[in-house]
Scaffold this active site. Structure first.
Site, PDB file in Angstrom:
ATOM      1  N   ASP A  38     -30.972 -18.320 -20.225  1.00 13.99           N
ATOM      2  CA  ASP A  38     -30.109 -17.160 -20.034  1.00 13.99           C
ATOM      3  C   ASP A  38     -28.672 -17.632 -20.200  1.00 13.99           C
ATOM      4  O   ASP A  38     -28.084 -18.220 -19.293  1.00 13.99           O
ATOM      5  CB  ASP A  38     -30.338 -16.541 -18.652  1.00 13.99           C
ATOM      6  CG  ASP A  38     -29.473 -15.306 -18.439  1.00 13.99           C
ATOM      7  OD1 ASP A  38     -28.645 -14.994 -19.321  1.00 13.99           O
ATOM      8  OD2 ASP A  38     -29.630 -14.653 -17.381  1.00 13.99           O
ATOM      9  N   LYS A  51     -21.875 -10.625 -22.230  1.00 14.98           N
ATOM     10  CA  LYS A  51     -20.474 -10.929 -21.911  1.00 14.98           C
ATOM     11  C   LYS A  51     -19.623 -11.190 -23.171  1.00 14.98           C
ATOM     12  O   LYS A  51     -19.241 -10.234 -23.821  1.00 14.98           O
ATOM     13  CB  LYS A  51     -20.424 -12.052 -20.876  1.00 14.98           C
ATOM     14  CG  LYS A  51     -21.140 -11.585 -19.583  1.00 14.98           C
ATOM     15  CD  LYS A  51     -20.881 -12.379 -18.335  1.00 14.98           C
ATOM     16  CE  LYS A  51     -21.411 -11.608 -17.141  1.00 14.98           C
ATOM     17  NZ  LYS A  51     -22.553 -12.195 -16.465  1.00 14.98           N
ATOM     18  N   TYR A  76     -29.004 -15.795 -11.454  1.00 15.72           N
ATOM     19  CA  TYR A  76     -28.925 -14.348 -11.635  1.00 15.72           C
ATOM     20  C   TYR A  76     -29.221 -13.996 -13.085  1.00 15.72           C
ATOM     21  O   TYR A  76     -28.672 -14.604 -14.004  1.00 15.72           O
ATOM     22  CB  TYR A  76     -27.519 -13.861 -11.268  1.00 15.72           C
ATOM     23  CG  TYR A  76     -27.337 -12.365 -11.396  1.00 15.72           C
ATOM     24  CD1 TYR A  76     -28.027 -11.495 -10.561  1.00 15.72           C
ATOM     25  CD2 TYR A  76     -26.470 -11.826 -12.341  1.00 15.72           C
ATOM     26  CE1 TYR A  76     -27.854 -10.119 -10.672  1.00 15.72           C
ATOM     27  CE2 TYR A  76     -26.292 -10.462 -12.451  1.00 15.72           C
ATOM     28  CZ  TYR A  76     -26.986  -9.601 -11.613  1.00 15.72           C
ATOM     29  OH  TYR A  76     -26.807  -8.247 -11.731  1.00 15.72           O
TER      30      TYR A  76
HETATM   31  C1  LIG Z   1     -23.828 -11.322 -15.984  1.00 14.69           C
HETATM   32  C2  LIG Z   1     -25.146 -11.942 -16.164  1.00 14.69           C
HETATM   33  C3  LIG Z   1     -26.297 -11.180 -16.423  1.00 14.69           C
HETATM   34  C4  LIG Z   1     -26.294  -9.680 -16.393  1.00 14.69           C
HETATM   35  O1  LIG Z   1     -25.512  -9.113 -17.380  1.00 14.69           O
HETATM   36  P1  LIG Z   1     -25.019  -7.582 -17.194  1.00 14.69           P
HETATM   37  O2  LIG Z   1     -24.317  -7.293 -18.476  1.00 14.69           O
HETATM   38  O3  LIG Z   1     -24.163  -7.555 -15.980  1.00 14.69           O
HETATM   39  O4  LIG Z   1     -26.240  -6.756 -17.020  1.00 14.69           O
HETATM   40  C5  LIG Z   1     -27.472 -11.844 -16.697  1.00 14.69           C
HETATM   41  N1  LIG Z   1     -27.529 -13.188 -16.682  1.00 14.69           N
HETATM   42  C6  LIG Z   1     -26.457 -13.951 -16.429  1.00 14.69           C
HETATM   43  C7  LIG Z   1     -26.581 -15.435 -16.461  1.00 14.69           C
HETATM   44  C8  LIG Z   1     -25.239 -13.358 -16.140  1.00 14.69           C
HETATM   45  O5  LIG Z   1     -24.180 -14.120 -15.845  1.00 14.69           O
END
Ligand SMILES: *Cc1c(COP(=O)(O)O)cnc(C)c1O
Length: 430
Positions: free
Chosen positions: A239, A267, A144
């Site tokens: 990511d 985060k 994701y």
């Molecule tokens: C949570 C997450 C996102 C998206 O971040 P948001 O602040 O919810 O838009 C992207 N990549 C990873 C790996 C994530 O865990």
């Protein structure tokens, strides 16, 4: 019986908010029942509108690594607010946080602050495309990267949970430039690269995926990706929105010793405020406007409140590296405790664990990619979730999530979690 305040609010919310929530997985659809409405949180605890307390194992999906409402972060935010909430002009704090990020994550030589992880990954892909002059990119099944159109293809937790991995509204034209590969297979990457020679701008992945539940990279896998990307002129993007500042001060790339070309963060970097960031090699980041031609902007990007929270969090983690040993120990006690209880109950379920992240999969197969994650019994997971909730333990409401532990989990709370786990496993298997 009196209707609970959460039930009342949820029913009311559905009149005004799609599905009653502002992010789909919060609606509890994958686990049955209805979501709790949270009034406040402190340390290791969430408190709902009915006054029930829950021990927290998600921590706002990762950011609250020191537990909720940490006095240090709270005070930094209040202090920043006294000077106004947003200026739309540069501030000293932005420079400080950028410098600190480049120190903690050395592959990030220059960094741009944004407001979410979604913005970070969308922007990183745009920059990689601008830099290479190529259109396509590779993503892993079940990973994701936020809800940008080009990523909503086999996109992990939220999408799996909702049962529509390819969202309507994402055009065929957009989807065709996203190439999918299974995680942990270098052979699959070689095939894609061969079939799309010279056309691939980037390869993006969660180096340690948490959004299909936690899985670990096979030995040599990340190194292999690095080699292929270097050889083919493909921008390797880690990511680390989830793993950054969690698995180590420098994230998964520090832990595994593999250096990406670009990194996306989120985060923890906001200390609980809406923040994301993307960065990488100087020559790539110099493509970002106004230094270069790739446009990317944000009215509230780098705003002083979010920067105060994020900077305070990162400074603490940078100055207190023992925090990671502490977190790892908490993670080991809980995940090993769970595995032992399962074993004693003759239940052969897979527990994946790394640092302060873990997932219990209701399958006996090793989980190393999206296919193996999907062999989990999600009905049983739903029962487990409810059994734990009843005992005051708040888990992520989906099988396909990692849990995120915080330093607020004391020995006493760990024992409570393990006690609740044992009772819940007995209950759902009887
Ligand atoms: C949570 C997450 C996102 C998206 O971040 P948001 O602040 O919810 O838009 C992207 N990549 C990873 C790996 C994530 O865990």
């Amino acid at each position: 019986m009196q209707i609970s305040e959460s039930k009342r609010l949820f029913a009311h919310a559905k009149n005004f908010i799609p599905g009653g929530v502002n992010s789909p997985v919060r609606a509890f659809r994958a686990v049955g029942g209805e979501p709790l409405f949270i009034k406040k949180a402190d340390g290791a605890f969430l408190y709902d509108e009915d006054g029930n307390a829950f021990i927290e194992l998600i921590n706002s999906w990762g950011p609250m690594i020191l537990g909720h409402n940490h006095p240090m972060i709270r005070e930094a935010v209040i202090k920043a607010m006294e000077n106004g909430t947003s200026f739309g002009a540069p501030t000293a704090k932005e420079v400080e946080i950028a410098e600190l990020i480049t120190k903690m994550v050395p592959s990030v030589e220059k960094v741009r602050m944004v407001n979410s992880g979604t913005e970070a990954t969308m922007s990183a892909i745009r920059v990689a495309r601008g830099f290479t002059g190529r259109d396509k990119f590779i993503k892993m099944e079940g990973h994701y990267h936020g809800h940008g159109d080009s990523f909503l293809i086999s996109a992990g937790s939220g999408a799996i949970t909702m049962g529509n991995p390819d969202s309507p509204g994402v055009t065929v034209g957009t989807a065709k430039d996203t190439l999918l590969a299974p995680y942990n297979s270098l052979e699959a990457i070689e095939k894609l690269v061969e079939a799309n020679k010279g056309e691939i701008a980037a390869l993006i992945l969660e180096p340690v995926p948490g959004n299909m539940g936690l899985a670990l990279p096979n030995p040599g896998y990340l190194e292999g990706l690095r080699e292929i990307c270097t050889r083919e002129g493909i921008v390797l993007i880690f990511d680390e929105v989830m793993t950054g500042f969690r698995l180590a001060p420098g994230g998964a790339q520090e832990l595994f010793g593999v250096t990406p070309d670009m990194t996306t963060l989120g985060k923890i970097i906001g200390g609980g405020m809406p923040v994301g960031a993307y960065g990488g090699k100087k020559e790539i980041m110099e493509f970002v406007s106004p230094a270069g031609p790739v446009y990317q902007a944000g009215t509230l990007s780098g705003n002083p409140i979010a920067m105060a929270a994020g900077l305070t969090m990162l400074r603490f983690l940078n100055e207190n590296p023992q925090t990671y040993a502490e977190l790892n120990l908490i993670g080991r006690k809980i995940s090993e405790g769970i595995a032992k209880i399962n074993h004693d109950l003759n239940l052969n379920y897979t527990v994946n664990h790394l640092g302060s992240m873990y997932s219990l999969f209701f399958t006996s197969n090793p989980v190393i990619d999206f296919e193996s994650a999907k062999t989990s019994n999600t009905v049983l997971f739903g029962k487990y979730f409810q059994a734990m909730l009843k005992r005051g333990i708040y888990l992520a409401p989906s099988q396909f999530e990692s849990l995120f532990l915080s330093t607020a989990l004391t020995e006493d709370l760990i024992q409570k979690i393990l006690g609740a786990h044992k009772e819940s496993m007995v209950e759902i298997h009887s």
